[in-house]
Enzyme design. Structure first.
Site, PDB file in Angstrom:
ATOM      1  N   ALA A 157      41.288  34.369  41.438  1.00 15.91           N
ATOM      2  CA  ALA A 157      40.244  33.878  42.136  1.00 15.91           C
ATOM      3  C   ALA A 157      39.618  32.913  41.515  1.00 15.91           C
ATOM      4  O   ALA A 157      39.020  32.155  42.123  1.00 15.91           O
ATOM      5  CB  ALA A 157      39.462  35.075  42.441  1.00 15.91           C
ATOM      6  N   PHE A 181      35.834  31.308  48.079  1.00 16.95           N
ATOM      7  CA  PHE A 181      34.699  31.417  47.984  1.00 16.95           C
ATOM      8  C   PHE A 181      33.815  29.963  47.679  1.00 16.95           C
ATOM      9  O   PHE A 181      34.288  29.441  46.750  1.00 16.95           O
ATOM     10  CB  PHE A 181      34.101  32.707  47.095  1.00 16.95           C
ATOM     11  CG  PHE A 181      32.714  32.989  47.151  1.00 16.95           C
ATOM     12  CD1 PHE A 181      32.172  33.647  48.159  1.00 16.95           C
ATOM     13  CD2 PHE A 181      31.861  32.710  45.992  1.00 16.95           C
ATOM     14  CE1 PHE A 181      30.828  34.218  48.187  1.00 16.95           C
ATOM     15  CE2 PHE A 181      30.458  32.740  46.173  1.00 16.95           C
ATOM     16  CZ  PHE A 181      30.192  33.577  47.058  1.00 16.95           C
ATOM     17  N   ALA A 183      31.734  29.119  45.748  1.00 19.51           N
ATOM     18  CA  ALA A 183      31.535  28.717  44.419  1.00 19.51           C
ATOM     19  C   ALA A 183      32.692  28.467  43.484  1.00 19.51           C
ATOM     20  O   ALA A 183      32.719  28.017  42.176  1.00 19.51           O
ATOM     21  CB  ALA A 183      30.545  29.727  43.625  1.00 19.51           C
ATOM     22  N   LYS A 184      33.893  28.584  44.152  1.00 17.30           N
ATOM     23  CA  LYS A 184      35.103  28.397  43.327  1.00 17.30           C
ATOM     24  C   LYS A 184      35.506  27.155  43.147  1.00 17.30           C
ATOM     25  O   LYS A 184      35.116  26.050  43.912  1.00 17.30           O
ATOM     26  CB  LYS A 184      36.281  29.397  43.906  1.00 17.30           C
ATOM     27  CG  LYS A 184      35.940  30.650  44.448  1.00 17.30           C
ATOM     28  CD  LYS A 184      35.839  31.481  43.168  1.00 17.30           C
ATOM     29  CE  LYS A 184      35.655  33.142  43.402  1.00 17.30           C
ATOM     30  NZ  LYS A 184      35.258  33.848  42.158  1.00 17.30           N
ATOM     31  N   PRO A 185      36.675  26.763  42.119  1.00 16.30           N
ATOM     32  CA  PRO A 185      36.985  25.579  41.939  1.00 16.30           C
ATOM     33  C   PRO A 185      37.490  24.687  43.156  1.00 16.30           C
ATOM     34  O   PRO A 185      36.909  23.633  43.511  1.00 16.30           O
ATOM     35  CB  PRO A 185      38.241  25.692  41.249  1.00 16.30           C
ATOM     36  CG  PRO A 185      37.900  26.917  40.140  1.00 16.30           C
ATOM     37  CD  PRO A 185      37.103  27.832  41.365  1.00 16.30           C
TER      38      PRO A 185
END
Length: 377
Positions: A157, A181, A183-185
């Protein structure tokens, strides 16, 4: 100062995002539209596997992966306590038992040396987490799994885009699961996720599971979920994927620069505990995407308060190991996984995203030095 600056990213790709969204609005296929298939093909190619199956979230990706492996009540899944609740939560939701293995003290990922002792006759899978953007030691974990005939599910994740010995995260085990999501990379503009595999039968099962267990309309050979990747989120991800390689490079560069700046002020990297400020250790085999840039510090609450007063946001990932959460709690706090318990008391994450300027990084490092008493504060 933003902890994660999605606005700067949007300003770079605004026209592409708008064009992709407009295309969805025009064709009107809001569920399983053509963008989903296009994204799956591109992501599978990026990772280097045969199949990508889009999911409604990273959490649902973990759940669907275990369902495809027919994990259920009475089974055990071996995982790490130092992660977000979803990892253990999905194991328990299926009626299985999460078995927590302590972490490596410098990478914070599952310690392969402690894995074999956790395997019992009830074990059905191993689920390492590639934390903070760095892959776990997947070769060592896979070797233990092979000896015991267990599949490995990588909870990636936080590590999509990272690499391990030249191979991409999500393509290192039987199934890889990731989250998109925001905010993920690689982040959508809402919840989204995916599973990756080279196994044709598992890919077929995953596609059925995400769509109520059906292999064709109104024919359901298995119990499934409503876990389809939304077409609009696929459209956003396609726009972002065009620049993702640049962002992976930027994350790696900025993470190294943080470490260089902090090391010049006297921070360490590999000693656990004490009063040291410790920077992230990235194994030479790995390229991290620094989903978080996470330090260890003494007296974390005081450091966070001082950073905030300096205008520098921070976050804690994660303050309580899963085996000390009320829903999973067993024994005395920290008794089963002492390294994870110790690290959870000391970690603090700094602003990290591909659009950090050198000036902002210097401000953050100055604030950390002042808050922790490093040289040059």
């Amino acid at each position: 100062m933003q902890f994660i600056d999605l606005k700067a990213q949007y300003e770079r790709i605004e026209s592409e995002v708008r064009a992709r969204i407009e295309a969805v609005l025009q064709h009107g296929q809001f569920i399983m539209g053509p963008e989903v298939g296009e994204l799956e093909e591109r992501l599978a190619d990026f990772v280097g596997v045969r199949h990508c199956v889009g999911m409604s979230s990273g959490t649902d990706a973990l759940l669907a992966a275990m369902m495809a492996l027919e994990i259920g009540r009475g089974d055990e899944v071996i995982t790490t306590p130092f992660t977000f609740i979803a990892t253990g939560e999905m194991i328990a939701l299926l009626g299985a038992r999460p078995v927590f293995v302590d972490i490596d003290p410098v990478t914070y990922n599952m310690d392969p040396a402690k894995l074999e002792d956790a395997i019992t006759g009830r074990a059905r899978a191993i689920m390492p987490v590639s934390l903070y953007g760095q892959c776990a030691d997947m070769d060592a974990i896979n070797a233990v799994a092979e000896r015991h005939h267990l599949p490995v599910i990588e909870d990636a994740a936080q590590s999509f885009g990272a690499s391990y010995k030249g191979r991409r995260s999500c393509g290192l085990s039987k199934i890889g699961c990731t989250s998109f999501f925001p905010a993920k990379p690689l982040g959508a503009y809402g919840d989204a996720g995916a599973c990756f595999t080279d196994d044709d039968a598992l890919a077929k099962a995953l596609r059925e599971i995400r769509n109520h267990g059906q292999d064709r309309r109104y024919h359901h050979p298995r119990i499934g979920l409503n876990a389809r990747l939304d077409t609009m989120q696929a459209a956003v991800l396609l726009a972002k994927l065009d620049i993702f390689g640049d962002e992976v490079d930027a994350r790696s560069r900025l993470g190294r620069r943080y470490t260089e700046l902090l090391t010049a002020r006297g921070a360490g990297s590999t000693e656990l505990g004490g009063d040291a400020v410790l920077t992230p250790f990235v194994h030479p085999d790995n390229v991290s995407v620094f989903a978080q840039y996470t330090l260890q510090v003494p007296d974390r609450d005081s450091v966070a308060e001082k950073l905030s007063a300096s205008g520098v946001p921070s976050a804690v990932h994660y303050p309580v190991p899963l085996n000390d959460q009320p829903v999973f709690h067993v024994g005395l706090p920290g008794e089963e996984t002492p390294v994870g318990a110790r690290v959870a008391q000391r970690v603090i994450s700094l602003p990290m995203h591909p659009y950090l300027t050198e000036e902002t990084q210097l401000k953050v490092v100055d604030a950390v030095a002042a808050a922790t008493g490093l040289a040059g504060s």
